[in-house]
Design a protein around this motif. Structure first.
Motif, PDB file in Angstrom:
ATOM      1  N   SER A 189     -11.290 -11.461  19.265  1.00 30.49           N
ATOM      2  CA  SER A 189     -10.067 -12.270  19.229  1.00 30.49           C
ATOM      3  C   SER A 189      -9.348 -12.188  17.899  1.00 30.49           C
ATOM      4  CB  SER A 189     -10.414 -13.729  19.536  1.00 30.49           C
ATOM      5  OG  SER A 189     -11.419 -14.190  18.640  1.00 30.49           O
ATOM      6  N   LYS A 190      -9.969 -11.526  16.917  1.00 28.01           N
ATOM      7  CA  LYS A 190      -9.364 -11.388  15.597  1.00 28.01           C
ATOM      8  C   LYS A 190      -9.297  -9.900  15.260  1.00 28.01           C
ATOM      9  CE  LYS A 190     -11.245 -15.780  13.930  1.00 28.01           C
ATOM     10  NZ  LYS A 190     -10.104 -16.419  13.257  1.00 28.01           N
ATOM     11  N   PRO A 191      -8.141  -9.434  14.822  1.00 29.74           N
ATOM     12  CA  PRO A 191      -8.039  -8.006  14.499  1.00 29.74           C
ATOM     13  C   PRO A 191      -8.878  -7.606  13.287  1.00 29.74           C
ATOM     14  CG  PRO A 191      -6.055  -9.173  13.817  1.00 29.74           C
ATOM     15  CD  PRO A 191      -6.872 -10.145  14.611  1.00 29.74           C
ATOM     16  N   SER A 192      -9.068  -8.550  12.361  1.00 34.08           N
ATOM     17  CA  SER A 192      -9.845  -8.251  11.163  1.00 34.08           C
ATOM     18  C   SER A 192     -10.730  -9.440  10.807  1.00 34.08           C
ATOM     19  CB  SER A 192      -8.923  -7.925   9.979  1.00 34.08           C
ATOM     20  OG  SER A 192      -8.091  -9.034   9.673  1.00 34.08           O
ATOM     21  N   VAL A 193     -11.777  -9.170  10.023  1.00 33.96           N
ATOM     22  CA  VAL A 193     -12.690 -10.228   9.599  1.00 33.96           C
ATOM     23  C   VAL A 193     -12.868 -10.171   8.089  1.00 33.96           C
ATOM     24  CG1 VAL A 193     -13.920 -10.331  11.794  1.00 33.96           C
ATOM     25  CG2 VAL A 193     -14.712  -8.778  10.012  1.00 33.96           C
ATOM     26  N   LYS A 194     -13.084 -11.328   7.511  1.00 31.15           N
ATOM     27  CA  LYS A 194     -13.318 -11.447   6.067  1.00 31.15           C
ATOM     28  C   LYS A 194     -14.477 -12.398   5.790  1.00 31.15           C
ATOM     29  CE  LYS A 194     -12.090 -11.588   1.540  1.00 31.15           C
ATOM     30  NZ  LYS A 194     -12.201 -10.456   0.602  1.00 31.15           N
ATOM     31  N   LYS A 195     -14.434 -13.556   6.448  1.00 36.77           N
ATOM     32  CA  LYS A 195     -15.464 -14.578   6.248  1.00 36.77           C
ATOM     33  C   LYS A 195     -16.501 -14.465   7.358  1.00 36.77           C
ATOM     34  CE  LYS A 195     -15.701 -19.318   4.529  1.00 36.77           C
ATOM     35  NZ  LYS A 195     -14.909 -20.550   4.260  1.00 36.77           N
ATOM     36  N   ILE A 230     -22.864 -22.432  16.154  1.00 30.11           N
ATOM     37  CA  ILE A 230     -21.500 -21.993  16.492  1.00 30.11           C
ATOM     38  C   ILE A 230     -20.460 -22.970  15.972  1.00 30.11           C
ATOM     39  CG2 ILE A 230     -19.898 -21.520  18.385  1.00 30.11           C
ATOM     40  CD1 ILE A 230     -22.319 -20.471  19.989  1.00 30.11           C
ATOM     41  N   SER A 231     -20.664 -24.252  16.209  1.00 28.28           N
ATOM     42  CA  SER A 231     -19.687 -25.256  15.754  1.00 28.28           C
ATOM     43  C   SER A 231     -19.577 -25.277  14.235  1.00 28.28           C
ATOM     44  CB  SER A 231     -20.076 -26.646  16.258  1.00 28.28           C
ATOM     45  OG  SER A 231     -20.012 -26.701  17.670  1.00 28.28           O
ATOM     46  N   ALA A 232     -20.712 -25.170  13.555  1.00 32.23           N
ATOM     47  CA  ALA A 232     -20.709 -25.171  12.088  1.00 32.23           C
ATOM     48  C   ALA A 232     -19.970 -23.943  11.550  1.00 32.23           C
ATOM     49  CB  ALA A 232     -22.136 -25.197  11.558  1.00 32.23           C
ATOM     50  N   ALA A 233     -20.156 -22.796  12.198  1.00 31.82           N
ATOM     51  CA  ALA A 233     -19.469 -21.576  11.772  1.00 31.82           C
ATOM     52  C   ALA A 233     -17.957 -21.718  11.939  1.00 31.82           C
ATOM     53  CB  ALA A 233     -19.989 -20.383  12.572  1.00 31.82           C
ATOM     54  N   LYS A 234     -17.552 -22.364  13.020  1.00 34.75           N
ATOM     55  CA  LYS A 234     -16.115 -22.622  13.228  1.00 34.75           C
ATOM     56  C   LYS A 234     -15.566 -23.531  12.134  1.00 34.75           C
ATOM     57  CE  LYS A 234     -15.904 -22.292  18.302  1.00 34.75           C
ATOM     58  NZ  LYS A 234     -15.641 -23.080  19.532  1.00 34.75           N
ATOM     59  N   ARG A 235     -16.312 -24.607  11.846  1.00 32.07           N
ATOM     60  CA  ARG A 235     -15.846 -25.554  10.817  1.00 32.07           C
ATOM     61  C   ARG A 235     -15.755 -24.882   9.457  1.00 32.07           C
ATOM     62  NH1 ARG A 235     -19.446 -29.015  13.556  1.00 32.07           N
ATOM     63  NH2 ARG A 235     -21.049 -28.686  11.960  1.00 32.07           N
ATOM     64  N   ALA A 236     -16.625 -23.917   9.219  1.00 32.41           N
ATOM     65  CA  ALA A 236     -16.620 -23.219   7.934  1.00 32.41           C
ATOM     66  C   ALA A 236     -15.488 -22.199   7.844  1.00 32.41           C
ATOM     67  CB  ALA A 236     -17.960 -22.524   7.720  1.00 32.41           C
ATOM     68  N   GLY A 237     -14.779 -22.001   8.953  1.00 29.96           N
ATOM     69  CA  GLY A 237     -13.670 -21.052   8.946  1.00 29.96           C
ATOM     70  C   GLY A 237     -14.110 -19.606   9.028  1.00 29.96           C
ATOM     71  N   ALA A 238     -15.311 -19.371   9.550  1.00 28.52           N
ATOM     72  CA  ALA A 238     -15.814 -18.004   9.660  1.00 28.52           C
ATOM     73  C   ALA A 238     -15.050 -17.248  10.745  1.00 28.52           C
ATOM     74  CB  ALA A 238     -17.303 -18.016   9.972  1.00 28.52           C
ATOM     75  N   ASP A 239     -14.826 -15.981  10.488  1.00 31.11           N
ATOM     76  CA  ASP A 239     -14.176 -15.130  11.482  1.00 31.11           C
ATOM     77  C   ASP A 239     -15.173 -14.632  12.519  1.00 31.11           C
ATOM     78  OD1 ASP A 239     -11.577 -15.123  10.181  1.00 31.11           O
ATOM     79  OD2 ASP A 239     -12.524 -13.877   8.632  1.00 31.11           O
ATOM     80  N   ILE A 240     -16.446 -14.552  12.122  1.00 36.32           N
ATOM     81  CA  ILE A 240     -17.474 -14.021  13.001  1.00 36.32           C
ATOM     82  C   ILE A 240     -18.821 -14.652  12.660  1.00 36.32           C
ATOM     83  CG2 ILE A 240     -17.919 -12.047  11.453  1.00 36.32           C
ATOM     84  CD1 ILE A 240     -18.413 -10.347  13.996  1.00 36.32           C
ATOM     85  N   LEU A 241     -19.657 -14.852  13.672  1.00 36.18           N
ATOM     86  CA  LEU A 241     -21.025 -15.355  13.479  1.00 36.18           C
ATOM     87  C   LEU A 241     -21.995 -14.283  13.952  1.00 36.18           C
ATOM     88  CD1 LEU A 241     -23.256 -17.500  12.989  1.00 36.18           C
ATOM     89  CD2 LEU A 241     -22.811 -18.348  15.315  1.00 36.18           C
ATOM     90  N   ILE A 242     -22.868 -13.857  13.051  1.00 38.02           N
ATOM     91  CA  ILE A 242     -23.914 -12.886  13.369  1.00 38.02           C
ATOM     92  C   ILE A 242     -25.215 -13.653  13.578  1.00 38.02           C
ATOM     93  CG2 ILE A 242     -25.137 -10.812  12.626  1.00 38.02           C
ATOM     94  CD1 ILE A 242     -22.115 -10.431  12.877  1.00 38.02           C
ATOM     95  N   THR A 243     -25.775 -13.583  14.797  1.00 35.39           N
ATOM     96  CA  THR A 243     -26.995 -14.327  15.094  1.00 35.39           C
ATOM     97  C   THR A 243     -27.729 -13.647  16.246  1.00 35.39           C
ATOM     98  OG1 THR A 243     -27.879 -16.551  15.497  1.00 35.39           O
ATOM     99  CG2 THR A 243     -25.830 -15.979  16.642  1.00 35.39           C
ATOM    100  N   ALA A 244     -28.542 -14.421  16.991  1.00 37.48           N
ATOM    101  CA  ALA A 244     -29.321 -13.839  18.088  1.00 37.48           C
ATOM    102  C   ALA A 244     -29.565 -14.873  19.179  1.00 37.48           C
ATOM    103  CB  ALA A 244     -30.651 -13.304  17.570  1.00 37.48           C
ATOM    104  N   ASP A 245     -30.040 -14.376  20.311  1.00 39.10           N
ATOM    105  CA  ASP A 245     -30.469 -15.208  21.454  1.00 39.10           C
ATOM    106  C   ASP A 245     -29.349 -16.057  22.045  1.00 39.10           C
ATOM    107  OD1 ASP A 245     -32.933 -14.129  20.922  1.00 39.10           O
ATOM    108  OD2 ASP A 245     -33.765 -15.928  19.994  1.00 39.10           O
ATOM    109  N   LEU A 246     -28.128 -15.546  22.035  1.00 37.79           N
ATOM    110  CA  LEU A 246     -27.026 -16.279  22.655  1.00 37.79           C
ATOM    111  C   LEU A 246     -27.094 -16.125  24.167  1.00 37.79           C
ATOM    112  CD1 LEU A 246     -24.039 -15.381  20.288  1.00 37.79           C
ATOM    113  CD2 LEU A 246     -25.506 -17.417  20.236  1.00 37.79           C
ATOM    114  N   LYS A 247     -26.903 -17.221  24.880  1.00 37.48           N
ATOM    115  CA  LYS A 247     -26.906 -17.194  26.333  1.00 37.48           C
ATOM    116  C   LYS A 247     -25.491 -16.935  26.856  1.00 37.48           C
ATOM    117  CE  LYS A 247     -30.852 -20.352  26.730  1.00 37.48           C
ATOM    118  NZ  LYS A 247     -31.333 -21.649  27.250  1.00 37.48           N
TER     119      LYS A 247
END
Length: 364
Positions: free
Chosen positions: A274-280, A292-309
């Motif tokens: 959904s974003k053409p580029s990432v920085k945070k 996920i919610s915390a990453a959104k609040r932090a203004g992250a462009d992308i969250l790298i993690t595991a075990d997403l349903k």
């Protein structure tokens, strides 16, 4: 060396106080006073890893994940957990698990991922609460400076980028000792007034034991008056996940390809780009849907993690890109880090990196 010597180093890096309540960390198998023959470091402890420890003459396995997670009601060898534990006991091999204590450490799992991806300006994504306490004590004016200095040496008074922090108020203390007392100042049975300083210092929870030992050792009074309270403040150096920044913006697609290469992922599942580029960038090793919610609040462009349903990906809601790189892949470099750390701390003893692949997930 004995097993406890290694544990001391590990618990300095990742104090067990900060492990999650659901976790089972620490010495799971073996005796802490056992003399060491060698240390094998692994991500998971399986039967094959115990076999490797036997072959390499290592009687301590330092494992990221705990082989015993839930309570064992029997040891008959009917599950891989029971067979692993039985083999370790039979061959007198100790097992220590570090898991979420290292997840929550400043220089732990998530810092390792950030470094692997070249992220800068790292901060904790979900700071842990109730890890800061405040000690207040009362001491004669003439002893205040010396006692305060000793408390600082024991770990009190650190606040972010500052140390030796305290608050001090002068006042009058009163007391009267009974017939069994032995007052340092004043006389037993007589009311006494003394010019005192109220010293207040904050500290991280894992310093509490040594801090109280220091207080009782260096306080001049026979009976030490003190108070301890737990603060609601968040500790910015302890917690789950991290947020960092790329030195320069990258297209989301090229960054995902970089992640795949750097983290040796066979594939990456991700939400809509959904974003053409990432920085945070936010990262959380292991199962990270709760971040996920915390990453959104932090203004992250992308969250790298595991075990997403399946339904977790809907929660991206075009606000963030969610990328699942695999549980093993997100934590695989942890064992390398632990080997490097222990090798620097224990320069005269073999610390061996396990070569057993423990990833249970396979890809076509």
């Amino acid at each position: 060396m004995i097993v406890q010597d290694v544990i001391d180093h590990l618990e300095t890096l990742a104090p067990p106080t900060y492990a999650e309540d659901f976790d089972n960390i620490g010495l799971l198998v073996g005796n802490k006073d056992t003399k060491l023959t060698g240390i094998l470091v692994t991500l998971d402890t399986l039967e094959a890893v115990v076999d490797e420890a036997i072959a390499k003459n290592c009687n301590l396995i330092v494992s990221f994940h705990p082989i015993i997670f839930k309570g064992l009601k029997s040891l008959t060898g009917k599950t891989y957990v029971e067979r692993t534990v039985l083999k370790a006991i039979k061959n007198e091999i100790a097992i220590y698990a570090i898991h979420t204590a290292l997840d929550n450490a400043l220089h732990g799992v998530n810092s390792i991922i950030c470094d692997q991806l070249g992220l800068i300006n790292k901060t904790v994504l979900i700071p842990q609460k109730s890890t800061i306490k405040k000690l207040t004590t009362y001491v004669p004016v003439t002893n205040a400076s010396a006692l305060r200095s000793q408390l600082f040496k024991a770990g009190a008074g650190n606040l972010g980028n500052y140390d030796q922090c305290s608050f001090n108020t002068e006042g009058t203390g009163t007391y009267r000792g009974n017939e069994h007392s032995n007052p340092v100042l004043g006389r037993k049975g007589e009311f006494h007034e003394e010019n005192e300083v109220q010293i207040s210092v904050t500290y991280n929870t894992h310093f509490e034991s040594q801090l109280l030992k220091t207080l009782f050792k260096h306080h001049p009074y026979e009976e030490v008056a003190y108070e301890i309270i737990t603060l609601d403040n968040y500790d910015q150096h302890i917690g789950m996940g991290m947020v960092g920044e790329l030195k320069d913006k990258q297209s989301a697609t090229s960054f995902l390809k970089l992640v795949k290469t750097k983290m040796k992922a066979s594939c990456i599942k991700h939400s809509e780009i959904s974003k053409p580029s990432v920085k945070k960038v936010a990262v959380l090793g292991g199962s990270g849907s709760f971040a996920i919610s915390a990453a959104k609040r932090a203004g992250a462009d992308i969250l790298i993690t595991a075990d997403l349903k399946y339904h977790d990906f809907f929660s991206a809601e075009n606000e963030i890109i969610l990328a699942d790189i695999g549980h093993y892949e997100s934590e695989q470099y942890t064992k390398n880090y632990l080997v490097d750390y222990l090798s620097k701390k224990i320069t005269n003893f073999a610390v061996v990196l396990s070569t057993t692949t423990t990833n249970p997930v396979k890809y076509l």
